[in-house]
Design a protein around this motif. Structure first.
Motif, PDB file in Angstrom:
ATOM      1  N   ALA A  52       0.757  -1.050   0.095  1.00  0.00           N
ATOM      2  CA  ALA A  52      -0.039  -0.090   0.000  1.00  0.00           C
ATOM      3  C   ALA A  52       0.830   1.141  -0.021  1.00  0.00           C
ATOM      4  O   ALA A  52       1.886   1.358   0.744  1.00  0.00           O
ATOM      5  CB  ALA A  52      -1.068  -0.027   1.381  1.00  0.00           C
ATOM      6  N   HIS A  53       0.508   2.115  -0.881  1.00  0.00           N
ATOM      7  CA  HIS A  53       1.173   3.492  -0.683  1.00  0.00           C
ATOM      8  C   HIS A  53       0.315   4.707  -0.513  1.00  0.00           C
ATOM      9  O   HIS A  53      -0.794   4.760  -0.646  1.00  0.00           O
ATOM     10  CB  HIS A  53       1.802   3.712  -2.287  1.00  0.00           C
ATOM     11  N   GLN A  54       1.192   5.507   0.208  1.00  0.00           N
ATOM     12  CA  GLN A  54       0.547   6.809   0.657  1.00  0.00           C
ATOM     13  C   GLN A  54       1.313   7.777   0.170  1.00  0.00           C
ATOM     14  O   GLN A  54       2.484   8.003   0.938  1.00  0.00           O
ATOM     15  CB  GLN A  54       0.124   6.732   2.023  1.00  0.00           C
ATOM     16  N   PHE A  55       1.042   8.604  -0.706  1.00  0.00           N
ATOM     17  CA  PHE A  55       1.828   9.790  -1.205  1.00  0.00           C
ATOM     18  C   PHE A  55       1.161  11.056  -0.970  1.00  0.00           C
ATOM     19  O   PHE A  55       0.045  11.628  -1.233  1.00  0.00           O
ATOM     20  CB  PHE A  55       1.829   9.605  -2.676  1.00  0.00           C
ATOM     21  N   PHE A  56       1.829  11.875   0.022  1.00  0.00           N
ATOM     22  CA  PHE A  56       1.349  13.027   0.536  1.00  0.00           C
ATOM     23  C   PHE A  56       1.778  14.149  -0.270  1.00  0.00           C
ATOM     24  O   PHE A  56       2.891  14.477  -0.667  1.00  0.00           O
ATOM     25  CB  PHE A  56       1.906  13.405   1.946  1.00  0.00           C
ATOM     26  N   MET A  57       0.786  14.918  -1.054  1.00  0.00           N
ATOM     27  CA  MET A  57       1.232  16.073  -2.202  1.00  0.00           C
ATOM     28  C   MET A  57       0.502  17.311  -1.161  1.00  0.00           C
ATOM     29  O   MET A  57      -0.149  17.398  -0.134  1.00  0.00           O
ATOM     30  CB  MET A  57       0.421  15.790  -3.214  1.00  0.00           C
ATOM     31  N   CYS A  58       0.868  18.323  -1.527  1.00  0.00           N
ATOM     32  CA  CYS A  58       0.683  19.652  -0.996  1.00  0.00           C
ATOM     33  C   CYS A  58      -0.871  19.941  -0.857  1.00  0.00           C
ATOM     34  O   CYS A  58      -1.204  20.562   0.072  1.00  0.00           O
ATOM     35  CB  CYS A  58       1.070  21.007  -1.933  1.00  0.00           C
ATOM     36  N   VAL A  59      -1.819  19.328  -1.645  1.00  0.00           N
ATOM     37  CA  VAL A  59      -3.206  19.765  -1.525  1.00  0.00           C
ATOM     38  C   VAL A  59      -3.941  18.608  -0.673  1.00  0.00           C
ATOM     39  O   VAL A  59      -5.127  18.740  -0.299  1.00  0.00           O
ATOM     40  CB  VAL A  59      -3.960  20.147  -2.990  1.00  0.00           C
ATOM     41  N   GLY A  60      -3.217  17.282  -0.718  1.00  0.00           N
ATOM     42  CA  GLY A  60      -3.884  16.121   0.056  1.00  0.00           C
ATOM     43  C   GLY A  60      -3.423  14.845  -0.445  1.00  0.00           C
ATOM     44  O   GLY A  60      -2.442  14.872  -1.297  1.00  0.00           O
ATOM     45  N   PRO A  61      -3.429  13.884   0.381  1.00  0.00           N
ATOM     46  CA  PRO A  61      -2.730  12.637  -0.155  1.00  0.00           C
ATOM     47  C   PRO A  61      -3.364  11.942  -1.053  1.00  0.00           C
ATOM     48  O   PRO A  61      -4.862  11.910  -1.304  1.00  0.00           O
ATOM     49  CB  PRO A  61      -2.921  11.721   1.364  1.00  0.00           C
ATOM     50  N   LEU A  62      -2.668  11.158  -1.779  1.00  0.00           N
ATOM     51  CA  LEU A  62      -2.868  10.105  -2.575  1.00  0.00           C
ATOM     52  C   LEU A  62      -2.677   8.652  -2.233  1.00  0.00           C
ATOM     53  O   LEU A  62      -1.504   8.275  -1.887  1.00  0.00           O
ATOM     54  CB  LEU A  62      -2.244  10.079  -4.124  1.00  0.00           C
ATOM     55  N   ALA A  63      -3.713   7.693  -2.045  1.00  0.00           N
ATOM     56  CA  ALA A  63      -3.627   6.548  -1.530  1.00  0.00           C
ATOM     57  C   ALA A  63      -3.683   5.319  -2.515  1.00  0.00           C
ATOM     58  O   ALA A  63      -4.766   5.547  -3.179  1.00  0.00           O
ATOM     59  CB  ALA A  63      -4.584   6.108  -0.316  1.00  0.00           C
TER      60      ALA A  63
ATOM     61  N   ILE B 166      -7.306   9.561   5.934  1.00  0.00           N
ATOM     62  CA  ILE B 166      -5.863   9.610   5.810  1.00  0.00           C
ATOM     63  C   ILE B 166      -5.168   8.534   6.287  1.00  0.00           C
ATOM     64  O   ILE B 166      -4.263   8.035   5.644  1.00  0.00           O
ATOM     65  CB  ILE B 166      -5.304  11.098   6.379  1.00  0.00           C
ATOM     66  N   ALA B 167      -5.503   7.844   7.036  1.00  0.00           N
ATOM     67  CA  ALA B 167      -4.942   6.511   7.553  1.00  0.00           C
ATOM     68  C   ALA B 167      -5.995   5.267   7.402  1.00  0.00           C
ATOM     69  O   ALA B 167      -5.708   4.200   7.744  1.00  0.00           O
ATOM     70  CB  ALA B 167      -4.668   6.688   9.061  1.00  0.00           C
ATOM     71  N   GLY B 168      -6.986   5.682   6.531  1.00  0.00           N
ATOM     72  CA  GLY B 168      -7.732   4.354   6.297  1.00  0.00           C
ATOM     73  C   GLY B 168      -8.572   3.722   7.370  1.00  0.00           C
ATOM     74  O   GLY B 168      -8.912   2.641   7.579  1.00  0.00           O
ATOM     75  N   GLN B 169      -8.660   4.602   8.458  1.00  0.00           N
ATOM     76  CA  GLN B 169      -9.471   3.902   9.743  1.00  0.00           C
ATOM     77  C   GLN B 169     -10.835   4.219   9.963  1.00  0.00           C
ATOM     78  O   GLN B 169     -11.319   3.978  11.048  1.00  0.00           O
ATOM     79  CB  GLN B 169      -8.640   4.460  11.106  1.00  0.00           C
ATOM     80  N   GLY B 170     -11.725   4.800   9.135  1.00  0.00           N
ATOM     81  CA  GLY B 170     -12.987   5.076   9.211  1.00  0.00           C
ATOM     82  C   GLY B 170     -13.953   3.704   9.750  1.00  0.00           C
ATOM     83  O   GLY B 170     -14.529   3.721  10.671  1.00  0.00           O
TER      84      GLY B 170
END
Length: 415
Positions: A216-227, A310-314
């Motif tokens: 699994a990849h979490q890429f943080f960009m300046c406007v929000g993350p891409l999972a 952001i952490a997939g915990q919902g």
């Protein structure tokens, strides 16, 4: 506890639980409670055939290891295990779309814990069908589909709801599992605290040339993350957080233009990509019910708390609500207590309130820290990720947190 009059009232009650909401948390609680001896009615606003549509629509969930244990405990896991993709590694990076990741990263590998994969990716269609099939086989559960609650009344010994067609249903305890705009909570007078982020999540799935190897990849960009989250075969689920305006543009694009917009952020590490299933958009914000309980009412899942993905915990937080409430109710029944009493419900709130508040603060802080292009914060983020990645004890702590193995685990999540 020894009041015979109260015992007679409880024996003639139509239900132990009335659950409003037929998504995922509601059926999970229905099954857990039924297996503990409770009589349950679950009310779902959608018809069964719509819930059970077999075609893939792009929606998937990241289930922590602890959540998998819950599903196994209530008899659902075997029906979905063949379609579940283990998440063996998580890679977290920071950077800009089109420029690739920055120099620092966090890498979490499941081999650093003893329990197994940190979690599993499961498609919505498989999970919903498994819940519906399991409920249909449980004689303690009455499933009312394509029904809407329009009113609720709380008495000294029962909660009673009125459905749109005029039918009423009574039980000892009313459960709100009806989402962030919970009518159950509103009718009980429970207010909410929260705010929007000015972000919208674009959710879809892609097929790709190269195998993802369960990473699994979490890429943080300046406007929000891409999972980028691994699905079975050479497919991945995408959760792309963008500004509201940009997300609206992305949603309006045709598939070719959307893929052209996605590729700079997605990168080329999985080869060529193509869309599979539909695209969805969800406005992002934080919302917490000011109380998880009221007179003969308890809230679970998004009805109680909605956090940034952001952490997939919902969903995992909602399933922990389910497991904790099942424990509380089972223990109360074994003592002969009224499961709808304030004393019993306060145990549930005490168990879950701090945990969900902590999760809300953590996801809010992470989103604010990472969803910007401030040069100083970029340096702080990089140093922080590097420090965590270099410390085995910190890595292990993060892995166990992602797997849902920390804190006071309910019995259904212990293995």
């Amino acid at each position: 506890m020894d009041n015979p009059a109260r015992a007679r009232i409880l024996r003639v009650m139509e239900n132990d639980l009335i659950i409003v909401g037929g998504g995922l948390n509601g059926p999970a609680l229905a099954l857990a409670a039924a297996q503990a001896g409770c009589k349950v009615t679950i009310i779902d606003s959608l018809p069964v055939d719509r819930r059970k549509r077999p075609d893939f629509d792009g929606r998937s969930y990241a289930l922590a290891l602890a959540s998998m244990r819950l599903l196994r405990g209530i008899g659902v896991w075997d029906a979905i295990s063949e379609n579940a993709q283990p998440m063996r590694e998580i890679k977290v990076t920071d950077g800009r779309a089109g420029e690739g990741p920055g120099a620092w990263m966090m890498h979490f590998d499941h081999v650093e814990i003893e329990e197994g994969p940190m979690g599993y990716m499961v498609e919505d269609r498989h999970l919903r069908r498994a819940f519906l099939d399991a409920m249909a086989q449980e004689p303690q559960i009455t499933h009312l589909s394509d029904e809407t609650v329009v009113a609720q009344e709380i008495g000294p010994a029962e909660a009673r709801v009125t459905l749109q067609g005029g039918k009423t249903c009574a039980g000892t305890l009313l459960i709100g599992s009806d989402g962030r705009q919970s009518g159950t909570a509103a009718r009980a007078g429970i207010k909410r605290t929260g705010w929007g982020y000015g972000q919208t999540a674009v959710v879809c799935a892609v097929a790709h040339e190269k195998p993802h190897d369960g990473i699994a990849h979490q890429f943080f960009m300046c406007v929000g993350p891409l999972a980028i989250l691994p699905l079975t075969e050479n497919r991945s689920s995408i959760v792309w957080s963008e500004t509201d305006a940009r997300a609206a543009e992305l949603a309006a694009m045709n598939d070719t233009d959307f893929l052209t917009a996605l590729r700079p952020a997605f990168g080329s590490f999985l080869g060529e990509i193509s869309l599979t299933g539909k695209r969805f958009t969800y406005p992002l914000g934080l919302t917490l019910a000011n109380s998880f309980i009221a007179d003969r009412v308890a809230l679970i899942g998004d009805a109680a708390h909605g956090v940034h993905p952001i952490a997939g915990q919902g969903l995992n937080a909602g399933l922990r609500d389910v497991a904790a409430l099942a424990d509380v109710l089972t223990e109360a029944r074994s003592r002969g207590e009224d499961i709808g009493s304030p004393q019993v419900l306060s145990r549930y709130q005490q168990w879950r309130r701090f945990d969900t508040a902590t999760l809300a603060v953590a996801t809010d802080t992470f989103n604010r820290l990472f969803s910007n292009d401030n040069p100083l914060l970029r340096v702080v983020r990089g140093l922080g990720m590097g420090a965590i990645n270099a410390a085995p004890s910190l890595r292990r702590a993060f892995i166990r947190e992602a797997a849902g193995l920390t804190g006071d685990l309910p019995s259904l999540m212990r293995g």
